[in-house]
Design an enzyme around this catalytic site. Structure first.
Site, PDB file in Angstrom:
ATOM      1  N   PHE A 149      -3.159  33.003  -4.310  1.00 20.89           N
ATOM      2  CA  PHE A 149      -1.765  32.526  -4.352  1.00 20.89           C
ATOM      3  C   PHE A 149      -1.576  31.187  -3.658  1.00 20.89           C
ATOM      4  O   PHE A 149      -0.627  30.466  -3.935  1.00 20.89           O
ATOM      5  CB  PHE A 149      -0.831  33.571  -3.706  1.00 20.89           C
ATOM      6  N   LYS A 173      -7.109  33.704 -14.724  1.00 19.73           N
ATOM      7  CA  LYS A 173      -6.246  34.790 -14.252  1.00 19.73           C
ATOM      8  C   LYS A 173      -5.689  34.312 -12.911  1.00 19.73           C
ATOM      9  O   LYS A 173      -6.324  34.435 -11.868  1.00 19.73           O
ATOM     10  CB  LYS A 173      -7.087  36.057 -14.083  1.00 19.73           C
ATOM     11  N   GLU A 176      -0.846  36.679  -9.254  1.00 21.25           N
ATOM     12  CA  GLU A 176       0.391  37.226  -9.819  1.00 21.25           C
ATOM     13  C   GLU A 176       1.600  36.902  -8.944  1.00 21.25           C
ATOM     14  O   GLU A 176       2.738  37.174  -9.307  1.00 21.25           O
ATOM     15  CB  GLU A 176       0.256  38.736 -10.053  1.00 21.25           C
ATOM     16  N   SER A 226      -9.685  36.369  -1.059  1.00 17.55           N
ATOM     17  CA  SER A 226     -10.103  36.937   0.225  1.00 17.55           C
ATOM     18  C   SER A 226     -11.551  37.456   0.142  1.00 17.55           C
ATOM     19  O   SER A 226     -12.049  37.747  -0.950  1.00 17.55           O
ATOM     20  CB  SER A 226      -9.161  38.083   0.605  1.00 17.55           C
ATOM     21  N   CYS A 281      -7.102  27.984   3.107  1.00 20.68           N
ATOM     22  CA  CYS A 281      -8.428  28.487   3.484  1.00 20.68           C
ATOM     23  C   CYS A 281      -9.096  27.504   4.442  1.00 20.68           C
ATOM     24  O   CYS A 281     -10.082  27.831   5.076  1.00 20.68           O
ATOM     25  CB  CYS A 281      -9.292  28.668   2.257  1.00 20.68           C
ATOM     26  N   GLU A 382      -9.058  37.029   9.620  1.00 21.63           N
ATOM     27  CA  GLU A 382      -8.245  35.939   9.076  1.00 21.63           C
ATOM     28  C   GLU A 382      -6.775  36.380   9.075  1.00 21.63           C
ATOM     29  O   GLU A 382      -6.436  37.398   8.480  1.00 21.63           O
ATOM     30  CB  GLU A 382      -8.696  35.636   7.642  1.00 21.63           C
TER      31      GLU A 382
END
Ligand code: NAD
Length: 497
Positions: A149, A173, A176, A226, A281, A382
């Protein structure tokens, strides 16, 4: 309610599934859209169309492919603000930051325009007498990308422009949580002249990801997200005989040496820890204070945090926007609670921030912990929010050991004026992306991006030369054109005499 659908074979397609996800505006907490969650049969349709498109796209001369990509660059530039606003409306980051991330994606598109040069093979005349040999790189087929995301445009753009430039077709993909910007990019690529079926978007969740992993017609999967999911993608992709690059999570350390320009280090850390609300990240989530610099470092960061302007992403004065979802906000708050329980010193507490008119938005202020130790969960895990942990160490060697012992290996940096320290750091550190007096050392498009250790499963980094290698396979041809000379059968390994 706006419904976000799939993009298959050059058009918006509803798909067969009734399952839908909710998409929120993080600034207000309002649900603004629904997104269709694909089933296996939707993926199968996308694969069928992408396979068909591959037949002609893969043999199109690279220069012709490059021309369409060049047009794509122009179309993105024309629609730049609209794309950035879409990012802000579903991710929450501030508008200028969204534009910055889009620029970083655009740079990969620019790099991909040079694909004819990058696909040039190697040729050797006379590997044997009158025998020539050459190597070429050919596309793989229908490639797939699964993205997180936090960079709804940039991370997909690390993948699909490279894959498509190399002659593959692609199924993306996206996350969402913020699928609108990638969908718009697909429409714009078509507007630039991309043939139908070359770039497809299938929205969804685990169900369609599993269908991608099991699909025999997809030879390569790129993933960013992740670490547990990256590992899952790597293992299951490999089990199904795919090549996989799966980039995972991070815990990035910034080493602050006593000799550094502290102003620069503090400003660097402010942007790297709190920019995009820490949902990067490459965010610096640990400041490693070496020697006696700790007190001054903590003091200066806490002062700056007092004036950090948190607000909606489209408000020009905001420096830090909300987190992406309510669940994520709760997770980050939970980590701050945990840090307090674990005994770290919470110097700045952003948990109770309230914004007038945006009471339902997913805001948290910048948080700063001091005296964090390596056995604490807030150090090991994280957090992916605006939470900076200061760990104090006695010397440079201890800082290097701390970083090398961490399970993640995405990015790191050191602030110092000592060239020897900088050089030793770059050489000894077990991390993929290293900065020296650079807070977020994200490589430009013509280098490649990727971490080490549990921040990347697979061999190849993304975009740049590694991207070309990932999205192509090598073929080496050896040829002779005999003219009249006849040879007898040979039963020994051919060697140069
Ligand atoms: P995520 O792992 O939850 O999701 C990533 C993708 O995987 C999404 O498309 C999602 O739909 C899918 N997914 C989620 N759960 C799944 C499951 N159980 N099975 C199959 N697919 C699943 O990550 P996120 O929360 O969207 O993004 C944040 C994470 O991404 C952070 O850990 C961050 O460090 C990482 N990230 C890494 C890089 C990098 O370059 N290493 C870059 C950006 C983000």
């Amino acid at each position: 309610m706006n419904l976000i659908e799939h993009f298959i074979d050059g058009k918006i397609v509803s798909g067969s599934s009734d399952r839908k996800g909710k998409v929120f505006n993080p600034a207000t907490g309002q649900q603004e859209s629904e997104v269709r969650l694909a089933s296996k049969s939707d993926l199968d349709l996308a694969v069928e169309k992408a396979k068909k498109a591959y037949e002609s796209w893969s043999i199109k001369p690279p220069l012709q492919r490059a021309r369409i990509i060049f047009k794509f660059k122009e179309v993105i530039e024309k629609n730049f603000d609209e794309l950035a606003k879409l990012i802000v409306s579903e991710h929450g980051k501030v508008f200028e930051d969204a534009k910055g991330s889009l620029t970083r994606g655009l740079e990969v598109v620019e790099f991909a325009c040079g694909i004819p040069q990058m696909l040039k093979g190697d040729f050797t005349e006379n590997v044997g007498t009158n025998i020539d040999s050459w190597s070429i790189r050919q596309p793989l087929g229908v490639c797939a990308g699964i993205t997180p995301f936090n960079f709804p445009a940039m991370v997909p753009m690390w993948m699909f422009p490279m894959a498509i430039a190399c002659g593959n077709t692609f199924i993306l993909k996206p996350s969402e949580k913020d699928p609108s910007c990638p969908l718009r990019l697909a429409e714009l690529f078509k507007e630039a002249g991309l043939p139908d079926g070359v770039f497809n978007i299938v929205n969804g969740d685990k169900e369609v990801v599993d269908a991608i992993l099991e699909n025999k017609d997809i030879p390569a999967v790129s993933f960013v997200g992740s670490t547990p999911i990256a590992k899952y993608i790597y293992e299951n992709g490999a089990k199904n005989e795919k090549r996989v690059q799966a980039l995972g999570g991070a815990k990035n350390h910034c080493v602050v040496m006593p000799d550094c320009d502290l102003d620069q280090a503090v400003n660097g850390l402010m942007g790297a820890a709190y920019g995009s609300a820490g949902e990067r990240c490459m965010a610096q989530s640990v400041a490693v204070a070496v020697g006696n610099i700790g007190d001054e470092l903590v003091n200066q960061i806490s002062k700056k945090l007092e004036t950090l302007k948190v607000g909606p992403g489209m408000d020009k004065s905001s420096e830090m926007g909300p987190l992406v979802t309510k669940e994520h906000l709760e997770k980050v708050r939970g980590y701050v609670d945990l840090g307090v329980k674990e005994g770290a010193k919470l110097i700045v507490d952003g948990r109770d921030i309230k914004l007038q008119g945006y009471e339902n938005g997913y805001y948290i202020g910048g948080c700063l912990f001091d005296e964090v130790t390596k056995d604490m969960r807030i150090y090991k895990e994280e957090i992916f929010g605006p939470v900076l942990s200061v760990v104090r160490v006695k010397d440079f060697d201890e800082a290097v050991k701390l970083i090398n012992d961490h399970e993640f290996g995405n990015g790191t940096s050191v602030y110092t004026r000592d060239g020897d320290v900088g050089r030793t750091f770059a050489s000894k550190i077990k991390i993929g992306l290293v900065g020296i007096n650079i807070p977020i050392p994200v490589p430009v498009a013509y280098h490649s991006f990727g971490g080490w250790k549990r921040s990347l499963f697979g061999d190849q980094h993304m975009h740049g030369p590694e991207g070309v290698r990932f999205y192509t396979k090598l073929k080496t041809i050896t040829s002779r054109w005999p003219s009249g000379v006849r040879t007898n059968p040979e039963f020994i390994m051919p060697i140069m005499k």
